[in-house]
Design a protein around this motif. Structure first.
Motif, PDB file in Angstrom:
ATOM      1  N   LEU A  58       0.828  -1.209   0.000  1.00 13.92           N
ATOM      2  CA  LEU A  58       0.000   0.000   0.000  1.00 13.92           C
ATOM      3  C   LEU A  58       0.863   1.261   0.000  1.00 13.92           C
ATOM      4  O   LEU A  58       0.502   2.276  -0.592  1.00 13.92           O
ATOM      5  CB  LEU A  58      -0.920   0.012   1.229  1.00 13.92           C
ATOM      6  CG  LEU A  58      -2.067  -0.997   1.212  1.00 13.92           C
ATOM      7  CD1 LEU A  58      -2.784  -1.020   2.556  1.00 13.92           C
ATOM      8  CD2 LEU A  58      -3.054  -0.666   0.093  1.00 13.92           C
ATOM      9  N   PHE A  59       2.025   1.179   0.680  1.00 13.35           N
ATOM     10  CA  PHE A  59       2.901   2.343   0.750  1.00 13.35           C
ATOM     11  C   PHE A  59       3.932   2.376  -0.390  1.00 13.35           C
ATOM     12  O   PHE A  59       4.868   3.149  -0.350  1.00 13.35           O
ATOM     13  CB  PHE A  59       3.626   2.392   2.104  1.00 13.35           C
ATOM     14  CG  PHE A  59       2.737   2.778   3.247  1.00 13.35           C
ATOM     15  CD1 PHE A  59       2.301   4.098   3.386  1.00 13.35           C
ATOM     16  CD2 PHE A  59       2.312   1.847   4.172  1.00 13.35           C
ATOM     17  CE1 PHE A  59       1.468   4.470   4.438  1.00 13.35           C
ATOM     18  CE2 PHE A  59       1.485   2.202   5.233  1.00 13.35           C
ATOM     19  CZ  PHE A  59       1.048   3.524   5.356  1.00 13.35           C
ATOM     20  N   ALA A  60       3.757   1.479  -1.377  1.00  9.43           N
ATOM     21  CA  ALA A  60       4.742   1.437  -2.463  1.00  9.43           C
ATOM     22  C   ALA A  60       4.128   1.509  -3.846  1.00  9.43           C
ATOM     23  O   ALA A  60       4.803   1.861  -4.809  1.00  9.43           O
ATOM     24  CB  ALA A  60       5.583   0.171  -2.357  1.00  9.43           C
ATOM     25  N   SER A  61       2.835   1.158  -3.959  1.00 10.06           N
ATOM     26  CA  SER A  61       2.263   1.011  -5.289  1.00 10.06           C
ATOM     27  C   SER A  61       1.780   2.335  -5.871  1.00 10.06           C
ATOM     28  O   SER A  61       0.832   2.950  -5.381  1.00 10.06           O
ATOM     29  CB  SER A  61       1.106   0.011  -5.252  1.00 10.06           C
ATOM     30  OG  SER A  61       0.441   0.027  -6.491  1.00 10.06           O
ATOM     31  N   GLU A  62       2.461   2.748  -6.932  1.00  7.07           N
ATOM     32  CA  GLU A  62       2.057   3.990  -7.608  1.00  7.07           C
ATOM     33  C   GLU A  62       0.712   3.789  -8.299  1.00  7.07           C
ATOM     34  O   GLU A  62      -0.126   4.679  -8.322  1.00  7.07           O
ATOM     35  CB  GLU A  62       3.123   4.392  -8.634  1.00  7.07           C
ATOM     36  CG  GLU A  62       4.363   4.967  -7.956  1.00  7.07           C
ATOM     37  CD  GLU A  62       5.495   5.247  -8.932  1.00  7.07           C
ATOM     38  OE1 GLU A  62       5.841   6.428  -9.086  1.00  7.07           O
ATOM     39  OE2 GLU A  62       6.026   4.282  -9.524  1.00  7.07           O
ATOM     40  N   GLY A  63       0.532   2.587  -8.848  1.00  7.40           N
ATOM     41  CA  GLY A  63      -0.719   2.269  -9.550  1.00  7.40           C
ATOM     42  C   GLY A  63      -1.915   2.400  -8.621  1.00  7.40           C
ATOM     43  O   GLY A  63      -2.932   3.005  -8.968  1.00  7.40           O
ATOM     44  N   LEU A  64      -1.756   1.860  -7.422  1.00 11.26           N
ATOM     45  CA  LEU A  64      -2.842   1.896  -6.442  1.00 11.26           C
ATOM     46  C   LEU A  64      -3.102   3.336  -5.993  1.00 11.26           C
ATOM     47  O   LEU A  64      -4.253   3.773  -5.873  1.00 11.26           O
ATOM     48  CB  LEU A  64      -2.480   1.026  -5.232  1.00 11.26           C
ATOM     49  CG  LEU A  64      -3.574   0.840  -4.199  1.00 11.26           C
ATOM     50  CD1 LEU A  64      -4.644  -0.093  -4.715  1.00 11.26           C
ATOM     51  CD2 LEU A  64      -2.999   0.286  -2.889  1.00 11.26           C
ATOM     52  N   SER A  66      -7.793   8.849  -8.409  1.00 12.24           N
ATOM     53  CA  SER A  66      -8.722   9.049  -9.534  1.00 12.24           C
ATOM     54  C   SER A  66     -10.182   8.931  -9.093  1.00 12.24           C
ATOM     55  O   SER A  66     -11.058   9.495  -9.726  1.00 12.24           O
ATOM     56  CB  SER A  66      -8.411   8.070 -10.665  1.00 12.24           C
ATOM     57  OG  SER A  66      -8.744   6.773 -10.250  1.00 12.24           O
ATOM     58  N   VAL A  67     -10.432   8.169  -8.024  1.00 13.37           N
ATOM     59  CA  VAL A  67     -11.824   8.093  -7.549  1.00 13.37           C
ATOM     60  C   VAL A  67     -12.046   9.016  -6.338  1.00 13.37           C
ATOM     61  O   VAL A  67     -13.031   8.894  -5.627  1.00 13.37           O
ATOM     62  CB  VAL A  67     -12.248   6.642  -7.202  1.00 13.37           C
ATOM     63  CG1 VAL A  67     -12.372   5.800  -8.448  1.00 13.37           C
ATOM     64  CG2 VAL A  67     -11.291   6.004  -6.202  1.00 13.37           C
ATOM     65  N   GLY A  68     -11.082   9.904  -6.132  1.00 16.04           N
ATOM     66  CA  GLY A  68     -11.247  10.926  -5.097  1.00 16.04           C
ATOM     67  C   GLY A  68     -10.963  10.460  -3.683  1.00 16.04           C
ATOM     68  O   GLY A  68     -11.344  11.118  -2.717  1.00 16.04           O
ATOM     69  N   LEU A  69     -10.301   9.319  -3.569  1.00 18.08           N
ATOM     70  CA  LEU A  69      -9.973   8.824  -2.226  1.00 18.08           C
ATOM     71  C   LEU A  69      -8.575   9.288  -1.823  1.00 18.08           C
ATOM     72  O   LEU A  69      -7.723   9.478  -2.693  1.00 18.08           O
ATOM     73  CB  LEU A  69     -10.013   7.284  -2.206  1.00 18.08           C
ATOM     74  CG  LEU A  69     -11.384   6.617  -2.220  1.00 18.08           C
ATOM     75  CD1 LEU A  69     -11.237   5.129  -2.441  1.00 18.08           C
ATOM     76  CD2 LEU A  69     -12.124   6.886  -0.908  1.00 18.08           C
ATOM     77  N   PRO A  70      -8.335   9.472  -0.543  1.00 19.52           N
ATOM     78  CA  PRO A  70      -6.972   9.839  -0.143  1.00 19.52           C
ATOM     79  C   PRO A  70      -6.044   8.646  -0.371  1.00 19.52           C
ATOM     80  O   PRO A  70      -6.400   7.516  -0.019  1.00 19.52           O
ATOM     81  CB  PRO A  70      -7.115  10.159   1.348  1.00 19.52           C
ATOM     82  CG  PRO A  70      -8.349   9.469   1.788  1.00 19.52           C
ATOM     83  CD  PRO A  70      -9.241   9.351   0.602  1.00 19.52           C
ATOM     84  N   SER A  71      -4.893   8.885  -0.967  1.00 25.66           N
ATOM     85  CA  SER A  71      -3.994   7.759  -1.266  1.00 25.66           C
ATOM     86  C   SER A  71      -2.932   7.634  -0.177  1.00 25.66           C
ATOM     87  O   SER A  71      -2.680   8.557   0.585  1.00 25.66           O
ATOM     88  CB  SER A  71      -3.324   7.963  -2.609  1.00 25.66           C
ATOM     89  OG  SER A  71      -2.485   9.087  -2.531  1.00 25.66           O
ATOM     90  N   PHE A  72      -2.340   6.463  -0.134  1.00 24.05           N
ATOM     91  CA  PHE A  72      -1.265   6.244   0.837  1.00 24.05           C
ATOM     92  C   PHE A  72      -0.002   6.937   0.341  1.00 24.05           C
ATOM     93  O   PHE A  72       0.313   6.870  -0.849  1.00 24.05           O
ATOM     94  CB  PHE A  72      -0.991   4.742   0.974  1.00 24.05           C
ATOM     95  CG  PHE A  72      -2.086   4.014   1.684  1.00 24.05           C
ATOM     96  CD1 PHE A  72      -2.108   3.943   3.068  1.00 24.05           C
ATOM     97  CD2 PHE A  72      -3.106   3.403   0.959  1.00 24.05           C
ATOM     98  CE1 PHE A  72      -3.129   3.275   3.720  1.00 24.05           C
ATOM     99  CE2 PHE A  72      -4.127   2.725   1.604  1.00 24.05           C
ATOM    100  CZ  PHE A  72      -4.143   2.662   2.992  1.00 24.05           C
TER     101      PHE A  72
END
Lengths: 239, 349
Positions: free
Chosen positions: B264-270, B276-282
């Motif tokens: 979760l703390f490494a995936s750029e794709g994720l 893109s769906v407006g969620l806060p990313s890790f």
């Protein structure tokens, strides 16, 4: 009153046949074969107890020939269980299976075998010593046999559950403890009757009755011994 | 590339070797220690997937680490990396809880202090927040997974022998995911400080461009592979038989949950997908694998009703947050001074 074992035995035989065919024909995998062997092994343990019940039923009825036949079947079931036990142990070690719970499983298989050993010995001792069962003790003896077999049967159900449905083990273990306790009480009652009744004149015959009551009850004691071991293994196996 | 460049890379290679020897061993420790998985299989999977993770997704976390302080001279990178490695080695020897991630952060801050470059407070806060959220996330994932796995196992009623077979496969899959995530997230600790001063140039082969940074990550991955091959067996046996006695199924939950945290703390794709769906990313930053694992173990302890919960583990984590970066920053500062004034090397531009 003895439990009706005829129908149960027929079902066991059918399972045994299907199981044996199934090992080679339907499932090719090594692990599947081992699963079948363990199931089969537990069937033999179950059978040895049930056949002992049949043998003693004939003995109490005075049919010596039928007793000898059933007694030989107990021997055979015990021998087959022994053979399978060796196969299972060898397979688990040589194929590096269940390394984490290997010790528990092998210990369980080994101690469960004691139940069949006791069944064989009880039948054999009845055959050799031919104790005279006094009519006033007959019903108690039948009840003791019935109860001890129930303890052994619940044990094999508990062991089966240990392999497949862990959460169900405890309900079977509770029943093993219950039947063992019942068997203890019947054994105690039977021994008191034997020693208090004026119908048995010789001391040696009283001791003989006590000895056989203890031998039969040993079946339930062995089942309880395995049950205690099993309850520890369950804790270790639950994730 | 000059010989000097190669020499300066050795501290990074050592960090890579250590990642393979220790952190990769944590992934397969229980599986190999309990003999569910052969060491050879575990070693091959670890080496391949760490390298893949590093080359494919290693950039994100390295960029996050770079934001903290872009070490821009090779001798400086060498010193920072060496000091982090030394901190880990020394603290491990002293029996103190330590994490490579926190050591490298401390060492970079030491470089910032020495070189006079300002430490990006926002980046530092972002990284330090993950030290807290990493173990908590690990605990949450393993807590939920514990119930899910238990529910599924009860529903399936698998025979013990069958369960054994599935568990082996699950451990291999989780191990591969764990190794990939480790490469993707923690390789930044190994080569992150070399990115700005990378001695590698982009290479074009058969129409594909292999960037200098990717080459750096691949070398880090190979060093980790060497660590796996040469030293991890001993660590795996210790993890499997001494430290946390986990059952194979529980080990699967811990490995998967730890890997998920790192991923979760490494995936750029994720991160892109979540944004893109407006969620806060890790935030894409390196997190401590061992602390995520400890968090996961605590999660299982809580799921089991909180008995057997070792609060000392929690204390160790908190101590690690403070002690490791402080020690690493101090050592880094002193070592950079020596490097500049005794060995006459330019440690920053």
């Amino acid at each position: 009153m003895l439990i009706n074992t005829g129908e149960v035995m027929a079902k066991k035989e059918e399972t045994k046949k299907n199981g044996r065919d199934g090992i080679g024909r339907v499932f090719g995998s090594r692990t599947k074969a081992l699963e079948m062997e363990i199931d089969q092994y537990l069937s033999y343990i179950d059978q040895s107890a049930l056949l002992l019940g049949e043998a003693l039923k004939q003995y109490f009825a005075g049919d010596t020939q039928r007793f000898e036949e059933k007694s030989a079947e107990v021997d055979e079931a015990e021998r087959k269980a022994d053979e399978l036990r060796r196969n299972i142990t060898h397979r688990i070690y040589s194929e590096m299976l269940i390394p984490d719970s290997r010790g528990d499983v092998l210990g369980l298989i080994e101690t469960t075998d004691n139940v069949a050993d006791v069944a064989k010995k009880v039948a054999s001792h009845f055959g050799i010593e031919k104790p005279e069962i006094y009519p006033f003790l007959k019903e108690d003896f039948e009840e003791l046999v019935d109860t001890s077999i129930k303890a052994a049967q619940e044990l094999t159900l508990a062991v089966r559950a240990f392999f497949r449905e862990l959460y169900r083990v405890s309900e079977h273990l509770d029943k093993v403890h219950f039947w063992e306790h019942q068997a203890d009480q019947i054994e105690d009652r039977l021994k008191r009757k034997a020693f208090e009744s004026p119908e048995i004149k010789e001391f040696s015959k009283r001791v003989h009755m006590r000895y056989f009551a203890e031998r039969i009850s040993l079946l339930a004691d062995e089942a309880e011994g395995v049950a205690e071991r099993l309850s520890i293994s369950v804790i270790k196996r639950s994730i | 590339m000059e010989l000097g460049g190669l020499i300066f890379l050795t501290s990074g290679l050592y960090m890579g070797w250590s990642l393979g020897a220790n952190d990769a061993a944590n992934i397969f420790g229980t599986a190999v220690g309990t003999r569910m998985v052969q060491f050879r299989t575990a070693a091959i999977i670890s080496a391949v997937f760490i390298t893949l993770g590093a080359v494919i997704s290693g950039g994100g976390a390295a960029h996050g680490l770079g934001a903290l302080g872009a070490v821009n001279a090779l001798p400086g990178s060498f010193t920072v990396s060496l000091c982090a490695a030394f901190t880990v080695m020394w603290m491990t020897k002293a029996g103190l809880p330590v994490s490579t991630t926190q050591a490298i952060v401390g060492a970079i801050v030491g470089w910032n202090l020495f070189s006079g470059y300002p430490t990006d407070q926002e980046a530092l806060t972002r990284i330090m927040t993950t030290w807290v959220t990493g173990p908590i996330l690990g605990a949450s994932i393993s807590f939920l997974m514990y119930f899910a796995v238990r529910f599924i196992l009860n529903k399936l009623s698998l025979h013990l022998i069958q369960l054994d077979r599935y568990t082996r496969n699950a451990l291999l899959l989780a191990g591969a995911f764990g190794a990939y995530s480790l490469g993707a997230n923690n390789m930044a600790n190994v080569v992150g400080v070399f990115v700005e001063a990378s001695p590698f140039r982009d290479l074009s082969l058969f129409g594909f461009t292999f960037t200098g940074t990717q080459q750096l990550f691949m070398i880090g991955g190979l060093a980790a592979g060497l660590g796996v091959a040469t030293y991890s067996k001993r660590v795996m046996m210790t993890v499997g038989s001494n430290l946390f006695k986990l059952s194979p199924v529980t080990a699967f939950v811990v490995i998967f949950s730890t890997a998920a945290v790192l991923f979760l703390f490494a995936s750029e794709g994720l991160a892109d997908a979540m944004q893109s769906v407006g969620l806060p990313s890790f935030p894409l930053v390196p997190v401590s694998q061992s602390q995520a694992a400890v968090g996961s173990i605590i999660g299982i302890g809580l799921a089991k009703g909180g008995r057997n919960l070792n609060l000392k583990l929690l204390g160790n984590i908190v101590l690690g947050w403070v002690a490791t970066p402080t020690v690493a920053a101090t050592i880094s500062y002193v070592a950079l001074f020596i490097m500049q004034n005794v060995f006459m090397q330019q440690v920053y531009m």
